[in-house]
Design a protein around this motif. Sequence first.
Motif, PDB file in Angstrom:
ATOM      1  N   ARG A 199     -17.264  -4.407 -26.696  1.00 54.87           N
ATOM      2  CA  ARG A 199     -17.793  -5.296 -27.734  1.00 54.87           C
ATOM      3  C   ARG A 199     -18.349  -4.515 -28.916  1.00 54.87           C
ATOM      4  O   ARG A 199     -18.011  -4.779 -30.075  1.00 54.87           O
ATOM      5  CB  ARG A 199     -18.903  -6.158 -27.126  1.00 54.87           C
ATOM      6  CG  ARG A 199     -19.560  -7.105 -28.096  1.00 54.87           C
ATOM      7  CD  ARG A 199     -20.870  -7.648 -27.547  1.00 54.87           C
ATOM      8  NE  ARG A 199     -21.930  -6.634 -27.533  1.00 54.87           N
ATOM      9  CZ  ARG A 199     -23.170  -6.867 -27.109  1.00 54.87           C
ATOM     10  NH1 ARG A 199     -23.497  -8.074 -26.650  1.00 54.87           N
ATOM     11  NH2 ARG A 199     -24.075  -5.906 -27.136  1.00 54.87           N
ATOM     12  N   ASN A 200     -19.219  -3.544 -28.630  1.00 53.58           N
ATOM     13  CA  ASN A 200     -19.861  -2.800 -29.707  1.00 53.58           C
ATOM     14  C   ASN A 200     -18.874  -1.919 -30.457  1.00 53.58           C
ATOM     15  O   ASN A 200     -18.996  -1.736 -31.671  1.00 53.58           O
ATOM     16  CB  ASN A 200     -21.007  -1.961 -29.147  1.00 53.58           C
ATOM     17  CG  ASN A 200     -22.129  -2.822 -28.584  1.00 53.58           C
ATOM     18  OD1 ASN A 200     -22.191  -4.015 -28.832  1.00 53.58           O
ATOM     19  ND2 ASN A 200     -23.012  -2.210 -27.814  1.00 53.58           N
ATOM     20  N   ASP A 218     -24.746   0.280 -25.289  1.00 46.62           N
ATOM     21  CA  ASP A 218     -23.711   1.267 -25.580  1.00 46.62           C
ATOM     22  C   ASP A 218     -23.405   1.343 -27.065  1.00 46.62           C
ATOM     23  O   ASP A 218     -23.361   0.321 -27.755  1.00 46.62           O
ATOM     24  CB  ASP A 218     -22.427   0.927 -24.812  1.00 46.62           C
ATOM     25  CG  ASP A 218     -22.473   1.417 -23.373  1.00 46.62           C
ATOM     26  OD1 ASP A 218     -22.410   2.636 -23.172  1.00 46.62           O
ATOM     27  OD2 ASP A 218     -22.593   0.573 -22.469  1.00 46.62           O
ATOM     28  N   GLY A 219     -23.174   2.577 -27.547  1.00 43.17           N
ATOM     29  CA  GLY A 219     -22.839   2.781 -28.947  1.00 43.17           C
ATOM     30  C   GLY A 219     -24.032   2.834 -29.875  1.00 43.17           C
ATOM     31  O   GLY A 219     -23.864   2.995 -31.085  1.00 43.17           O
ATOM     32  N   PHE A 267     -20.426  -5.424 -16.803  1.00 49.37           N
ATOM     33  CA  PHE A 267     -21.177  -5.868 -17.982  1.00 49.37           C
ATOM     34  C   PHE A 267     -21.317  -4.734 -18.988  1.00 49.37           C
ATOM     35  O   PHE A 267     -21.292  -4.963 -20.199  1.00 49.37           O
ATOM     36  CB  PHE A 267     -22.567  -6.399 -17.580  1.00 49.37           C
ATOM     37  CG  PHE A 267     -23.635  -5.343 -17.453  1.00 49.37           C
ATOM     38  CD1 PHE A 267     -24.408  -4.970 -18.545  1.00 49.37           C
ATOM     39  CD2 PHE A 267     -23.868  -4.711 -16.235  1.00 49.37           C
ATOM     40  CE1 PHE A 267     -25.389  -4.000 -18.432  1.00 49.37           C
ATOM     41  CE2 PHE A 267     -24.841  -3.738 -16.112  1.00 49.37           C
ATOM     42  CZ  PHE A 267     -25.614  -3.384 -17.206  1.00 49.37           C
ATOM     43  N   ARG A 268     -21.453  -3.499 -18.484  1.00 52.20           N
ATOM     44  CA  ARG A 268     -21.641  -2.385 -19.407  1.00 52.20           C
ATOM     45  C   ARG A 268     -20.329  -1.979 -20.062  1.00 52.20           C
ATOM     46  O   ARG A 268     -20.301  -1.623 -21.244  1.00 52.20           O
ATOM     47  CB  ARG A 268     -22.268  -1.202 -18.674  1.00 52.20           C
ATOM     48  CG  ARG A 268     -22.585  -0.073 -19.624  1.00 52.20           C
ATOM     49  CD  ARG A 268     -23.651   0.847 -19.143  1.00 52.20           C
ATOM     50  NE  ARG A 268     -23.952   1.834 -20.160  1.00 52.20           N
ATOM     51  CZ  ARG A 268     -24.802   2.832 -19.991  1.00 52.20           C
ATOM     52  NH1 ARG A 268     -25.445   2.966 -18.840  1.00 52.20           N
ATOM     53  NH2 ARG A 268     -25.019   3.699 -20.956  1.00 52.20           N
ATOM     54  N   MET A 269     -19.233  -2.035 -19.311  1.00 49.28           N
ATOM     55  CA  MET A 269     -17.933  -1.743 -19.919  1.00 49.28           C
ATOM     56  C   MET A 269     -17.602  -2.784 -20.982  1.00 49.28           C
ATOM     57  O   MET A 269     -17.077  -2.454 -22.062  1.00 49.28           O
ATOM     58  CB  MET A 269     -16.851  -1.722 -18.837  1.00 49.28           C
ATOM     59  CG  MET A 269     -15.468  -1.350 -19.365  1.00 49.28           C
ATOM     60  SD  MET A 269     -15.417   0.325 -20.052  1.00 49.28           S
ATOM     61  CE  MET A 269     -13.756   0.364 -20.737  1.00 49.28           C
ATOM     62  N   ASP A 284     -16.262 -11.116 -28.172  1.00 47.25           N
ATOM     63  CA  ASP A 284     -17.622 -11.115 -28.723  1.00 47.25           C
ATOM     64  C   ASP A 284     -17.736 -10.126 -29.882  1.00 47.25           C
ATOM     65  O   ASP A 284     -18.402 -10.395 -30.881  1.00 47.25           O
ATOM     66  CB  ASP A 284     -18.642 -10.755 -27.636  1.00 47.25           C
ATOM     67  CG  ASP A 284     -18.900 -11.912 -26.679  1.00 47.25           C
ATOM     68  OD1 ASP A 284     -18.552 -13.054 -27.006  1.00 47.25           O
ATOM     69  OD2 ASP A 284     -19.456 -11.652 -25.582  1.00 47.25           O
ATOM     70  N   GLY A 285     -17.099  -8.961 -29.742  1.00 48.50           N
ATOM     71  CA  GLY A 285     -17.131  -7.980 -30.820  1.00 48.50           C
ATOM     72  C   GLY A 285     -16.449  -8.480 -32.072  1.00 48.50           C
ATOM     73  O   GLY A 285     -16.939  -8.291 -33.193  1.00 48.50           O
ATOM     74  N   LEU A 286     -15.309  -9.145 -31.910  1.00 52.60           N
ATOM     75  CA  LEU A 286     -14.587  -9.678 -33.051  1.00 52.60           C
ATOM     76  C   LEU A 286     -15.381 -10.789 -33.744  1.00 52.60           C
ATOM     77  O   LEU A 286     -15.341 -10.927 -34.968  1.00 52.60           O
ATOM     78  CB  LEU A 286     -13.228 -10.216 -32.602  1.00 52.60           C
ATOM     79  CG  LEU A 286     -12.203  -9.165 -32.144  1.00 52.60           C
ATOM     80  CD1 LEU A 286     -10.998  -9.845 -31.524  1.00 52.60           C
ATOM     81  CD2 LEU A 286     -11.792  -8.267 -33.295  1.00 52.60           C
ATOM     82  N   ARG A 287     -16.131 -11.558 -32.965  1.00 51.39           N
ATOM     83  CA  ARG A 287     -16.893 -12.675 -33.519  1.00 51.39           C
ATOM     84  C   ARG A 287     -18.304 -12.282 -33.944  1.00 51.39           C
ATOM     85  O   ARG A 287     -19.017 -13.106 -34.505  1.00 51.39           O
ATOM     86  CB  ARG A 287     -16.958 -13.798 -32.482  1.00 51.39           C
ATOM     87  CG  ARG A 287     -15.599 -14.462 -32.213  1.00 51.39           C
ATOM     88  CD  ARG A 287     -15.727 -15.541 -31.145  1.00 51.39           C
ATOM     89  NE  ARG A 287     -14.468 -16.279 -30.987  1.00 51.39           N
ATOM     90  CZ  ARG A 287     -14.275 -17.231 -30.073  1.00 51.39           C
ATOM     91  NH1 ARG A 287     -15.263 -17.571 -29.241  1.00 51.39           N
ATOM     92  NH2 ARG A 287     -13.116 -17.857 -29.988  1.00 51.39           N
ATOM     93  N   GLY A 288     -18.695 -11.045 -33.646  1.00 54.69           N
ATOM     94  CA  GLY A 288     -20.035 -10.602 -34.019  1.00 54.69           C
ATOM     95  C   GLY A 288     -21.128 -11.145 -33.121  1.00 54.69           C
ATOM     96  O   GLY A 288     -22.281 -11.239 -33.538  1.00 54.69           O
TER      97      GLY A 288
END
Length: 303
Positions: A240-241, A184-185, A233-235, A290-294
């Motif tokens: 995250r992205n 996604d994204g 998982f996709r949401m 996960d997004g915040l931590r990369g």
Amino acid sequence: MPTPPAASAPRPVAVGVTVFRPTEAQVAALLARVEADPRLTIVFDNGGLPADAAARLTGRGALVLSAGRNLGVGGALDAIARAASGAGARQVLLLDQDAAFTPAQVAILEAALARLRTLSLPPAVVGPRPEAAPGRKAPAYPRRPEIPDYGSLVPVEFLATSGSLIDLEAYARIGPFRSDFFIDGVDLEWCFRAWGKGYGCWMETGTALPHRVGAGVIRARRLGIEMPRQPPFRMAAYLRNSVYAWRLPHVPRRWKLRQAAYLPLQALLYWADSGYRPGVLKHLAGGVLDGLRGRLGAPRGLP
């Protein structure tokens, strides 16, 4: 991964289709497309394409690629773009396995890309107007501010990759899709990067493509929000992205502010649709963290 055949003559357009566990009906439609379109068709198998189906596609002139594992959308699209360039194509049309897009519509996008080359802003991609398949939600393409329409062509912030005709010379300069976004994204980030490097992304309103993302629609009519109903998982990968993209300098501040207000509402709506299950909330929160931590790559819970 097979090496694409050398081109005997320039190919203006190649058609690239990403498949993942396709149904018999989707394989049959893909075989029919290969027979109906003289353009080179490149099929990337992200997993689940039966060996006999791959053999039939190859026998009808398609180039079938596989890495032996699921590379995600970004990795598959990059493999298709490289193979198209290696085969001498100047553009590549990207499609999902369930996209119903005719050879005549491809020609419409070819003509649109040719018209766009007369502008001072070089085009990176042109795609069709999105429509919703029955029971699904069509993606929305925000208009790019301060750039006028060009006839039936509308400048947009981004387009879904399915149905997009990519200029391969522009692709080489903009860079590959982010394989670490996985699913996604991917399209959103690449188009924002294209704008940042001086290329345009355009929607051709004269032709349309129905989209079949998700399994139904989640609606909050009072809030004016509609979103595809996706597996957890996709949401989580979407959250995250989206959160990770806030750190990217080429993503406009206006989009980051919009997402900062919109993402919590989407997450709450998704959780409510699940029946407020604690496991779903934990999955979504993990995606944000996960997004915040990369922490990118294949999302947790990927089937």
